[in-house]
Write an enzyme that holds these catalytic residues in place. Structure first.
Site, PDB file in Angstrom:
ATOM      1  N   GLU A  28       0.863  -1.180   0.000  1.00  0.00           N
ATOM      2  CA  GLU A  28       0.000   0.000   0.000  1.00  0.00           C
ATOM      3  C   GLU A  28       0.902   1.234   0.000  1.00  0.00           C
ATOM      4  OE1 GLU A  28      -2.659  -0.147   3.357  1.00  0.00           O
ATOM      5  OE2 GLU A  28      -3.796  -1.848   2.558  1.00  0.00           O
ATOM      6  N   GLN A  47      -3.223  17.099  -3.916  1.00  0.00           N
ATOM      7  CA  GLN A  47      -2.515  17.051  -5.207  1.00  0.00           C
ATOM      8  C   GLN A  47      -1.455  15.980  -5.165  1.00  0.00           C
ATOM      9  OE1 GLN A  47      -1.744  21.059  -6.801  1.00  0.00           O
ATOM     10  NE2 GLN A  47       0.219  20.294  -7.600  1.00  0.00           N
ATOM     11  N   ASP A  48      -1.351  15.227  -6.283  1.00  0.00           N
ATOM     12  CA  ASP A  48      -0.255  14.275  -6.492  1.00  0.00           C
ATOM     13  C   ASP A  48       0.660  14.864  -7.556  1.00  0.00           C
ATOM     14  OD1 ASP A  48      -1.706  10.887  -6.156  1.00  0.00           O
ATOM     15  OD2 ASP A  48      -0.931  12.343  -4.691  1.00  0.00           O
ATOM     16  N   ASN A  49       1.953  14.866  -7.289  1.00  0.00           N
ATOM     17  CA  ASN A  49       2.913  15.361  -8.280  1.00  0.00           C
ATOM     18  C   ASN A  49       3.860  14.244  -8.688  1.00  0.00           C
ATOM     19  OD1 ASN A  49       1.808  17.928  -8.072  1.00  0.00           O
ATOM     20  ND2 ASN A  49       3.269  18.586  -6.512  1.00  0.00           N
ATOM     21  N   ARG A  59      16.348  19.724  -7.904  1.00  0.00           N
ATOM     22  CA  ARG A  59      15.109  20.513  -7.873  1.00  0.00           C
ATOM     23  C   ARG A  59      14.938  21.033  -6.443  1.00  0.00           C
ATOM     24  NH1 ARG A  59      11.322  19.108 -12.243  1.00  0.00           N
ATOM     25  NH2 ARG A  59      12.275  17.494 -13.580  1.00  0.00           N
ATOM     26  N   HIS A  62      12.506  24.264  -2.513  1.00  0.00           N
ATOM     27  CA  HIS A  62      11.240  24.968  -2.726  1.00  0.00           C
ATOM     28  C   HIS A  62      10.290  24.817  -1.544  1.00  0.00           C
ATOM     29  CE1 HIS A  62      11.991  23.945  -7.237  1.00  0.00           C
ATOM     30  NE2 HIS A  62      12.780  24.910  -6.820  1.00  0.00           N
ATOM     31  N   LYS A  72       4.296  17.633   2.481  1.00  0.00           N
ATOM     32  CA  LYS A  72       4.597  16.745   1.346  1.00  0.00           C
ATOM     33  C   LYS A  72       4.938  15.349   1.845  1.00  0.00           C
ATOM     34  CE  LYS A  72       6.399  20.690  -1.194  1.00  0.00           C
ATOM     35  NZ  LYS A  72       7.610  21.458  -1.561  1.00  0.00           N
ATOM     36  N   HIS A 119      12.015  22.057   0.587  1.00  0.00           N
ATOM     37  CA  HIS A 119      12.246  20.692   0.111  1.00  0.00           C
ATOM     38  C   HIS A 119      12.999  20.712  -1.213  1.00  0.00           C
ATOM     39  CE1 HIS A 119      10.865  17.103  -2.302  1.00  0.00           C
ATOM     40  NE2 HIS A 119      11.565  16.578  -1.313  1.00  0.00           N
ATOM     41  N   GLU A 143       5.111  30.609  -3.971  1.00  0.00           N
ATOM     42  CA  GLU A 143       6.280  29.741  -3.945  1.00  0.00           C
ATOM     43  C   GLU A 143       7.550  30.535  -3.631  1.00  0.00           C
ATOM     44  OE1 GLU A 143       7.559  27.991  -7.713  1.00  0.00           O
ATOM     45  OE2 GLU A 143       7.724  26.056  -6.706  1.00  0.00           O
ATOM     46  N   LYS A 168      15.037  29.144 -12.592  1.00  0.00           N
ATOM     47  CA  LYS A 168      14.483  29.601 -11.308  1.00  0.00           C
ATOM     48  C   LYS A 168      15.389  29.155 -10.157  1.00  0.00           C
ATOM     49  CE  LYS A 168      11.197  27.155  -9.437  1.00  0.00           C
ATOM     50  NZ  LYS A 168       9.887  26.496  -9.206  1.00  0.00           N
ATOM     51  N   ASP A 169      15.795  27.890 -10.187  1.00  0.00           N
ATOM     52  CA  ASP A 169      16.595  27.366  -9.076  1.00  0.00           C
ATOM     53  C   ASP A 169      17.988  27.959  -9.066  1.00  0.00           C
ATOM     54  OD1 ASP A 169      15.147  23.994  -8.941  1.00  0.00           O
ATOM     55  OD2 ASP A 169      14.368  25.979  -8.421  1.00  0.00           O
TER      56      ASP A 169
HETATM   57  C1  LIG Z   1       5.305  22.304  -8.557  1.00  0.00           C
HETATM   58  C2  LIG Z   1       4.337  22.520  -9.691  1.00  0.00           C
HETATM   59  C3  LIG Z   1       4.760  23.023 -10.906  1.00  0.00           C
HETATM   60  N1  LIG Z   1       3.860  23.199 -11.901  1.00  0.00           N
HETATM   61  C4  LIG Z   1       4.350  23.705 -13.191  1.00  0.00           C
HETATM   62  C5  LIG Z   1       5.077  25.027 -13.093  1.00  0.00           C
HETATM   63  C6  LIG Z   1       6.151  24.931 -14.142  1.00  0.00           C
HETATM   64  O1  LIG Z   1       5.647  25.410 -15.396  1.00  0.00           O
HETATM   65  C7  LIG Z   1       6.426  23.445 -14.274  1.00  0.00           C
HETATM   66  C8  LIG Z   1       7.696  23.012 -13.593  1.00  0.00           C
HETATM   67  O2  LIG Z   1       7.659  23.524 -12.275  1.00  0.00           O
HETATM   68  P1  LIG Z   1       8.966  23.541 -11.380  1.00  0.00           P
HETATM   69  O3  LIG Z   1      10.148  23.863 -12.218  1.00  0.00           O
HETATM   70  O4  LIG Z   1       8.663  24.429 -10.189  1.00  0.00           O
HETATM   71  O5  LIG Z   1       9.053  22.014 -10.932  1.00  0.00           O
HETATM   72  P2  LIG Z   1      10.051  21.459  -9.789  1.00  0.00           P
HETATM   73  O6  LIG Z   1      11.369  22.136  -9.890  1.00  0.00           O
HETATM   74  O7  LIG Z   1       9.968  19.996  -9.849  1.00  0.00           O
HETATM   75  O8  LIG Z   1       9.357  21.964  -8.451  1.00  0.00           O
HETATM   76  C9  LIG Z   1       9.090  21.086  -7.386  1.00  0.00           C
HETATM   77  O9  LIG Z   1      10.333  20.750  -6.846  1.00  0.00           O
HETATM   78  C10 LIG Z   1      10.464  20.572  -5.460  1.00  0.00           C
HETATM   79  C11 LIG Z   1      11.256  19.316  -5.235  1.00  0.00           C
HETATM   80  C12 LIG Z   1       9.255  20.609  -4.634  1.00  0.00           C
HETATM   81  O10 LIG Z   1       9.220  20.114  -3.507  1.00  0.00           O
HETATM   82  C13 LIG Z   1       8.095  21.362  -5.111  1.00  0.00           C
HETATM   83  O11 LIG Z   1       6.933  20.587  -4.918  1.00  0.00           O
HETATM   84  C14 LIG Z   1       8.129  21.826  -6.494  1.00  0.00           C
HETATM   85  O12 LIG Z   1       8.506  23.179  -6.413  1.00  0.00           O
HETATM   86  O13 LIG Z   1       5.306  22.778 -13.666  1.00  0.00           O
HETATM   87  C15 LIG Z   1       2.518  22.903 -11.768  1.00  0.00           C
HETATM   88  O14 LIG Z   1       1.710  23.088 -12.701  1.00  0.00           O
HETATM   89  N2  LIG Z   1       2.083  22.419 -10.556  1.00  0.00           N
HETATM   90  C16 LIG Z   1       2.945  22.213  -9.511  1.00  0.00           C
HETATM   91  O15 LIG Z   1       2.501  21.750  -8.431  1.00  0.00           O
END
Ligand SMILES: Cc1cn([C@H]2C[C@H](O)[C@@H](COP(=O)(O)OP(=O)(O)O[C@H]3O[C@H](C)C(=O)[C@H](O)[C@H]3O)O2)c(=O)[nH]c1=O
Length: 184
Positions: A28, A47-49, A59, A62, A72, A119, A143, A168-169
């Protein structure tokens, strides 16, 4: 499910019970009742990512502020990642401290990261697939991003050379520049 409280108060490591047989395995990956009993947290996930990263992608770090701060529940389903949480709770005895752990498809470990933490992770293998549940919806305006190698936090990332970062990062803020509105 095996539950291990971690060194930063609120962080919890979860290890699911795996049922193996001649076909393979079953576990599970999430059970609301087990989660609440294990963590004592009544979290409502909305939400599931799912992200896919090449080796050496970082990454993070954030988080979201205000009433859309996110708890999370994170895990890796392909490859492996060194996962990091940073305590941003101003009154916490571990404010500014980080914790890191290897999550992998093989160890099936999950980490619960409450609201109040930044995170991030580095993918340790090609095509690392990272899944996580969040307790609030994504809010780009709420964010915040702290530079992955901020010298005040000083995460000991298990990587050599420069990571692969988003724009961004790469432009993340310093921990020392954070104001009260950026903290918890
Ligand atoms: C996080 C997120 C992003 N997006 C869109 C926004 C951007 O156009 C694209 C990529 O986003 P980002 O570059 O912020 O993705 P990560 O760098 O993986 O961000 C995540 O990375 C670290 C590890 C985290 O813990 C956060 O949950 C999250 O910030 O997806 C969405 O549509 N929904 C979402 O929930």
């Amino acid at each position: 499910m095996k539950v291990t409280p971690l060194s930063l108060p609120g962080l919890v490591l979860l290890e699911p019970r795996v049922f193996s047989d001649g076909r393979g395995a079953f576990f599970e990956s999430f059970n609301q009742r087990s989660f609440e009993e294990a963590t004592g947290v009544r979290a409502e996930f909305v939400q599931d990512n799912h992200s896919v990263s090449s080796r050496n992608v970082v990454r993070g770090l954030h988080y979201q502020v205000g009433d859309v701060a996110q708890g999370k529940l994170v895990r890796v389903v392909r490859g492996s990642a060194f996962d990091v949480a940073v305590d941003l709770r101003r009154t916490s005895a571990t404010f500014g401290r980080w914790y890191g752990i290897n999550l992998s498809a093989q160890n099936r470990l999950q980490m619960w990261i409450p609201e109040g933490f930044a995170h991030g992770f580095v993918a340790l293998e090609e095509t690392t697939e990272f899944l996580y549940k969040t307790t609030s919806y994504y809010s780009a305006t709420s964010e915040r991003c702290i530079l992955w190698n901020d010298p005040s936090i000083a995460v000991e990332w298990p990587i050599t050379g420069e990571p692969v970062l988003s724009e961004k990062d790469a432009a993340g803020r310093s921990f020392d520049s954070l104001g009260n509105s950026d903290l918890f």
